[in-house]
Design a protein around this motif. Structure first.
Motif, PDB file in Angstrom:
ATOM      1  N   PHE A 145       0.887  -1.064   0.068  1.00 52.87           N
ATOM      2  CA  PHE A 145       0.061  -0.035   0.147  1.00 52.87           C
ATOM      3  C   PHE A 145       0.876   1.370  -0.007  1.00 52.87           C
ATOM      4  O   PHE A 145       1.730   1.445   0.890  1.00 52.87           O
ATOM      5  CB  PHE A 145      -0.896   0.217   1.154  1.00 52.87           C
ATOM      6  CG  PHE A 145      -1.934  -0.976   1.104  1.00 52.87           C
ATOM      7  CD1 PHE A 145      -3.011  -0.921   0.185  1.00 52.87           C
ATOM      8  CD2 PHE A 145      -2.144  -1.967   2.282  1.00 52.87           C
ATOM      9  CE1 PHE A 145      -3.985  -1.952   0.092  1.00 52.87           C
ATOM     10  CE2 PHE A 145      -3.161  -2.760   1.987  1.00 52.87           C
ATOM     11  CZ  PHE A 145      -4.001  -2.951   1.117  1.00 52.87           C
ATOM     12  N   ILE A 146       0.627   2.284  -0.800  1.00 57.85           N
ATOM     13  CA  ILE A 146       1.304   3.526  -0.974  1.00 57.85           C
ATOM     14  C   ILE A 146       0.528   4.408  -0.532  1.00 57.85           C
ATOM     15  O   ILE A 146      -0.689   4.932  -1.136  1.00 57.85           O
ATOM     16  CB  ILE A 146       1.981   3.875  -2.428  1.00 57.85           C
ATOM     17  CG1 ILE A 146       2.614   2.706  -2.834  1.00 57.85           C
ATOM     18  CG2 ILE A 146       2.543   4.775  -2.208  1.00 57.85           C
ATOM     19  CD1 ILE A 146       3.892   2.449  -2.010  1.00 57.85           C
ATOM     20  N   LEU A 147       0.492   5.229   0.728  1.00 53.87           N
ATOM     21  CA  LEU A 147      -0.083   6.387   1.095  1.00 53.87           C
ATOM     22  C   LEU A 147       0.400   7.480   0.230  1.00 53.87           C
ATOM     23  O   LEU A 147       1.245   8.229   0.849  1.00 53.87           O
ATOM     24  CB  LEU A 147      -0.264   6.453   2.514  1.00 53.87           C
ATOM     25  CG  LEU A 147      -1.219   5.989   3.401  1.00 53.87           C
ATOM     26  CD1 LEU A 147      -1.083   6.010   4.945  1.00 53.87           C
ATOM     27  CD2 LEU A 147      -2.904   6.252   3.343  1.00 53.87           C
ATOM     28  N   ASN A 148      -0.417   8.087  -0.640  1.00 50.27           N
ATOM     29  CA  ASN A 148       0.011   9.041  -1.458  1.00 50.27           C
ATOM     30  C   ASN A 148      -0.685  10.398  -0.867  1.00 50.27           C
ATOM     31  O   ASN A 148      -1.573  10.343  -0.259  1.00 50.27           O
ATOM     32  CB  ASN A 148      -0.277   9.095  -2.929  1.00 50.27           C
ATOM     33  CG  ASN A 148       0.343   9.973  -3.700  1.00 50.27           C
ATOM     34  OD1 ASN A 148       1.379  10.512  -3.163  1.00 50.27           O
ATOM     35  ND2 ASN A 148       0.237  10.136  -4.984  1.00 50.27           N
ATOM     36  N   LYS A 149      -0.223  11.690  -1.179  1.00 48.63           N
ATOM     37  CA  LYS A 149      -0.602  13.052  -0.874  1.00 48.63           C
ATOM     38  C   LYS A 149      -0.789  13.012   0.642  1.00 48.63           C
ATOM     39  O   LYS A 149      -1.633  13.766   1.142  1.00 48.63           O
ATOM     40  CB  LYS A 149      -1.950  13.274  -1.336  1.00 48.63           C
ATOM     41  CG  LYS A 149      -2.042  13.153  -3.232  1.00 48.63           C
ATOM     42  CD  LYS A 149      -3.320  13.244  -3.575  1.00 48.63           C
ATOM     43  CE  LYS A 149      -3.316  13.053  -4.878  1.00 48.63           C
ATOM     44  NZ  LYS A 149      -4.645  13.301  -5.678  1.00 48.63           N
ATOM     45  N   VAL A 150       0.431  12.823   1.322  1.00 42.88           N
ATOM     46  CA  VAL A 150       0.466  13.122   2.779  1.00 42.88           C
ATOM     47  C   VAL A 150       0.396  14.290   3.253  1.00 42.88           C
ATOM     48  O   VAL A 150       0.446  14.722   4.390  1.00 42.88           O
ATOM     49  CB  VAL A 150       1.533  12.060   3.484  1.00 42.88           C
ATOM     50  CG1 VAL A 150       1.406  10.484   3.316  1.00 42.88           C
ATOM     51  CG2 VAL A 150       2.997  12.475   2.681  1.00 42.88           C
ATOM     52  N   ASP A 151       0.842  15.232   2.306  1.00 47.22           N
ATOM     53  CA  ASP A 151       0.902  16.576   2.540  1.00 47.22           C
ATOM     54  C   ASP A 151      -0.479  17.524   2.740  1.00 47.22           C
ATOM     55  O   ASP A 151      -0.456  18.602   2.939  1.00 47.22           O
ATOM     56  CB  ASP A 151       2.014  17.472   1.446  1.00 47.22           C
ATOM     57  CG  ASP A 151       1.377  17.041   0.013  1.00 47.22           C
ATOM     58  OD1 ASP A 151       0.904  16.017  -0.312  1.00 47.22           O
ATOM     59  OD2 ASP A 151       1.537  18.126  -0.825  1.00 47.22           O
ATOM     60  N   LEU A 152      -1.402  16.836   2.334  1.00 46.95           N
ATOM     61  CA  LEU A 152      -2.830  17.454   2.246  1.00 46.95           C
ATOM     62  C   LEU A 152      -3.664  16.916   3.581  1.00 46.95           C
ATOM     63  O   LEU A 152      -4.785  17.697   3.752  1.00 46.95           O
ATOM     64  CB  LEU A 152      -3.464  16.848   0.889  1.00 46.95           C
ATOM     65  CG  LEU A 152      -2.868  17.227  -0.244  1.00 46.95           C
ATOM     66  CD1 LEU A 152      -3.685  16.935  -1.490  1.00 46.95           C
ATOM     67  CD2 LEU A 152      -2.514  18.903  -0.323  1.00 46.95           C
ATOM     68  N   VAL A 153      -3.115  16.164   4.360  1.00 45.96           N
ATOM     69  CA  VAL A 153      -3.804  15.677   5.694  1.00 45.96           C
ATOM     70  C   VAL A 153      -2.940  15.956   6.990  1.00 45.96           C
ATOM     71  O   VAL A 153      -1.678  15.917   6.711  1.00 45.96           O
ATOM     72  CB  VAL A 153      -4.459  14.200   5.411  1.00 45.96           C
ATOM     73  CG1 VAL A 153      -5.214  14.076   4.340  1.00 45.96           C
ATOM     74  CG2 VAL A 153      -3.211  13.220   5.251  1.00 45.96           C
TER      75      VAL A 153
END
Length: 437
Positions: A145-153
């Protein structure tokens, strides 16, 4: 007699001569137009056929045939069923597989040994699919699993999802690039430094390089979750870029990555719609902003809405659009303009000005230090708008346009019914008067 000596000759001409000149001028102009058309260089028609040397040619052709059959079935359903209530607007028709940046997930699952499942950290539940999970397990493939867009949460949300998903498979939170980095693209250095930043990919590469045997890595995910950007980030971390006319690239001596990601289908008709699906198809939903924001208001907590939009006290959720219209001074006449207020909310969500996340239902421990070091500079430590559910009940009512003859007949029938009811009332009144006499 009056002398005609010295009188000027008349300039008038006969109608026959005048019309003949006009006809000759039209013919001359027509000939000039034909010569101009022949002299202009016409664009060459692009051959849309798939070359024999192209990889996955048979699978691509089968996928195109399947899409054509689906379109025919949808046309038949339109003719047979004519309803007024539509649960969601129809998405734009998909382009052929050879012209898109992604292909069907079945091709990637069958050709890859390890699958990188890209998840949007804002709404992970919407990105997961039980049917795809069962298909991967039946094929005996591994998942990462790749948790992408961690800069938005917020960082707490990333940690909570990491603790939940790590029980199923390996999880790597990353921040991928916002642009595709290819050999043919010429990007201004200032923009390249700003948008081509990524983090967390180094830890993923170290994990993949530990494989004892030769493996092929594939990328799958739903629409607009950052599949191609993740591929670009992985190649960039290895010092490579995505080349055209190539389906895979070498990461290490034993690992190759399929550069064409696999697309997981979104919500079908009748199924609830997620917020990410709305943002991915914003051009379709922007025609019905009031219905979308009404459904969104039902999953927003009143106190959080007042905090993020700086709203006064209002009746929730019915008065949400009224409060937004008053806040941004949007009126239609003397009444609040709900459509304009709803579009303001959708544009803020689309442009990342209003950050949101779907609540995980719990809080977990912090991320491990090796994973946190790669994305530490990108983590978001402020609060974002929490949503209580990942599913929105968007109900859009479309009025079916009736034919002119049908409307006229209906109007005539209604007039006849009204006349009959009036006549019956008059007869009843006359009979009652006679009885009284």
């Amino acid at each position: 007699m009056v002398s005609t000596f010295g009188k000027k000759e008349s300039k008038r001409m006969t109608c026959h001569k005048k019309y003949k000149i006009r006809r000759k001028v039209r013919e001359h102009n027509r000939k000039l137009a034909k010569t101009l058309k022949k002299s202009v260089n016409k664009k060459k028609k692009v051959d849309g056929s798939i070359p024999n040397m192209a990889p996955f040619k048979e699978e691509i052709l089968l996928e195109a045939i399947r899409q054509a059959e689906d379109k025919k079935e949808q046309k038949k359903l339109k003719k047979t069923t004519g309803g007024l209530v539509v649960t969601k607007p129809k998405a734009c028709p998909a382009a052929p597989a050879s012209a898109t940046k992604s292909v069907s997930r079945h091709l990637v699952i069958s050709n890859a040994d390890i699958l990188l499942w890209i998840l949007d950290a804002r709404n992970v539940a919407e990105c997961l699919d039980e049917g795809v999970m069962g298909e991967i397990r039946e094929a005996g493939k591994r998942i990462i699993f790749i948790l992408n867009k961690v800069d938005l949460v917020p960082a707490t949300v990333v940690a909570a999802w990491y603790n939940k998903l790590s029980k199923v498979a390996d999880v790597f939170p990353i921040k991928s690039t916002e642009i595709m980095l290819t050999d043919c693209e010429q990007i201004i250095p200032a923009f390249k430094q700003k948008f081509a930043r990524f983090g967390g990919v180094k830890e993923l590469l170290e994990h993949l390089k530990k494989e004892p045997e030769e493996v092929k890595v594939g990328v799958i995910g739903k629409q607009k979750v950052g599949k191609s950007c993740v591929v670009s980030s992985v190649l960039r971390a290895c010092g490579r870029t995505k080349k055209k006319r190539s389906t895979d690239a070498k990461i290490s001596d034993k690992v190759r990555i399929i550069t064409t990601p696999g697309l997981i289908d979104g919500a079908k008709e009748g199924e609830p719609i997620g917020i990410l699906h709305i943002l991915a198809n914003m051009s379709n939903f922007m025609n019905y902003p009031v219905e979308v924001v009404d459904a969104l208001a039902k999953v927003i907590i009143k106190e959080q809405a007042m905090l993020h939009f700086t709203l006064p006290e209002f009746d929730h959720p019915a008065g949400f659009l009224d409060a937004i219209a008053v806040r941004y001074n949007v009126y239609f006449g003397k009444k609040p303009d709900h459509a304009a207020a709803a579009r303001i909310v959708l544009k803020q969500l689309r442009d990342h000005k209003l950050k949101f996340h779907v609540s995980t239902g719990g809080s977990g421990e912090d991320l491990p230090e090796p994973l946190q070091s790669g994305i530490k500079q990108f983590l978001y430590h402020d609060n974002s708008l929490p949503l209580m559910s990942s599913e929105l009940e968007v109900k859009i009512v479309k009025a079916v346009k009736k034919k002119r003859g049908e409307t006229d007949m209906e109007g005539i029938e209604e007039d006849e019914e009204e006349e009959e009811s009036d006549g019956e009332e008059e007869e009843y009144e006359e009979e009652s008067d006679n009885d009284m006499e």
